[in-house]
Design an enzyme around this catalytic site. Structure first.
Site, PDB file in Angstrom:
ATOM      1  CB  CYS A 212      -5.839 -14.233 -11.018  1.00 59.85           C
ATOM      2  SG  CYS A 212      -4.622 -14.277  -9.681  1.00 59.85           S
TER       3      CYS A 212
ATOM      4  CB  CYS B 267      -5.932  -7.695  -6.118  1.00 60.95           C
ATOM      5  SG  CYS B 267      -6.487  -9.228  -5.361  1.00 60.95           S
TER       6      CYS B 267
HETATM    7  N1  DGL Z   1      -3.671 -11.446  -7.484  1.00 64.16           N
HETATM    8  C1  DGL Z   1      -4.913 -11.865  -6.896  1.00 64.16           C
HETATM    9  C2  DGL Z   1      -6.057 -11.608  -7.863  1.00 64.16           C
HETATM   10  O1  DGL Z   1      -5.899 -10.931  -8.882  1.00 64.16           O
HETATM   11  C3  DGL Z   1      -4.987 -13.330  -6.543  1.00 64.16           C
HETATM   12  C4  DGL Z   1      -4.092 -13.866  -5.494  1.00 64.16           C
HETATM   13  C5  DGL Z   1      -4.753 -14.149  -4.179  1.00 64.16           C
HETATM   14  O2  DGL Z   1      -5.560 -15.085  -4.055  1.00 64.16           O
HETATM   15  O3  DGL Z   1      -4.411 -13.420  -3.264  1.00 64.16           O
HETATM   16  O4  DGL Z   1      -7.142 -12.080  -7.635  1.00 64.16           O
END
Ligand code: DGL
Length: 272
Positions: A191, A78
């Site tokens: 993301c 993430c």
């Molecule tokens: N998957 C998360 C990232 O890579 C983003 C999603 C979220 O805001 O929780 O930043």
């Protein structure tokens, strides 16, 4: 612990929800012998709008579980948590596991492939406002100009199943038409949800901009690390396990889309 036991320890991967499954899936494709232990912190989703302190508190709790389960690697899949909590996680797990994140391998890739170029970045508010990508790219000294735009609707939109349709098309177009994202050689998908809209983004730029998708790059980075440490598993002997801190049936259905195959989620609340 014997050498074989060490190699057979699982790879722990976590994200705010199911976005990190795009990275987990790439790892299972490239490293089919590795057992994955995935944690989606669905009770606290989205991380992108949370404070750094809150994300750090969640990350520590998740690492407690992953360390207890004897993960050899803990990968923060993430971007928001990588920017907010990577240094803390690395210190917290110490020598018990190798901490990795999704940002550093992408920075190295961009440095090698796009010197002297204008590059775009899209990600959550946490990721973009932290300026971590900008600082790390500047540190490379490769004369790369980074233009970042926070795109907070995209992760929520994808979680709700809006991709490859007219609604996602309009939102993607609204964000990508920002002046900062014109005349770029590459766009970093900052993301882990965004690989699901990669083809719509590619269409927007008519194939003229390289789309930097972290999932493949990070999977290769994990492979290189395991091989360099002689830590790669020799055979898949246990099933992958997928935990979520808050369980819903619709989530279970979405995980199939992110992971590309059937997944059974286990409920594991971080706080009782
Ligand atoms: N998957 C998360 C990232 O890579 C983003 C999603 C979220 O805001 O929780 O930043």
């Amino acid at each position: 612990m014997s050498e074989t036991e060490r190699k057979q320890q699982p790879i722990g991967i976590f994200d705010s929800g199911i976005g990190g499954l795009t990275v987990a899936h790439a790892i299972t494709e490239l490293l089919p012998h590795e057992q994955i232990l995935y944690f989606g912190d669905t009770a606290h989703l989205p991380y992108g709008d949370k404070s750094t302190a809150a994300i750090q508190a969640y990350a520590v709790k998740i690492c407690d579980l992953l360390v207890k389960q004897k993960c050899k690697v803990i990968l923060i899949a993430c971007n928001s948590a990588s920017t907010a909590a990577f240094d803390l996680v690395r210190e917290y797990v110490g020598s018990k596991a190798k901490a990795l994140n999704v940002i550093e391998p992408v920075i190295a890739y961009v440095g090698e492939n796009f010197p002297d170029k204008n590059i775009g970045l899209i990600g959550t508010k946490q990721t973009v406002n932290s300026n971590v990508y900008r600082k790390k790219i500047d540190d490379l000294n490769r004369n790369i100009t980074l233009n970042s735009v926070a795109t907070p609707l995209l992760a929520a939109m994808i979680e709700e199943g809006f991709f490859n349709n007219n609604i996602s098309e309009s939102i993607i177009q609204a964000y990508l038409s920002e002046p900062a994202l014109q005349n770029i050689a590459a766009l970093i998908l900052g993301c882990t949800h965004y690989p699901l809209i990669k083809y719509q983004i590619d269409n927007y730029y008519k194939g003229q901009v390289a789309i930097v998708d972290a999932s493949q790059i990070v999977a290769q980075h994990v492979k290189d690390y395991l091989e360099s440490q002689d830590l790669a598993a020799e055979a898949l002997t246990k099933d992958h396990t997928f935990y979520v801190s808050d369980f819903t049936r619709s989530f279970e259905a979405s995980t199939r889309i992110f992971f590309g195959r059937e997944v059974q989620l286990k409920h594991y609340p971080l706080w009782e």
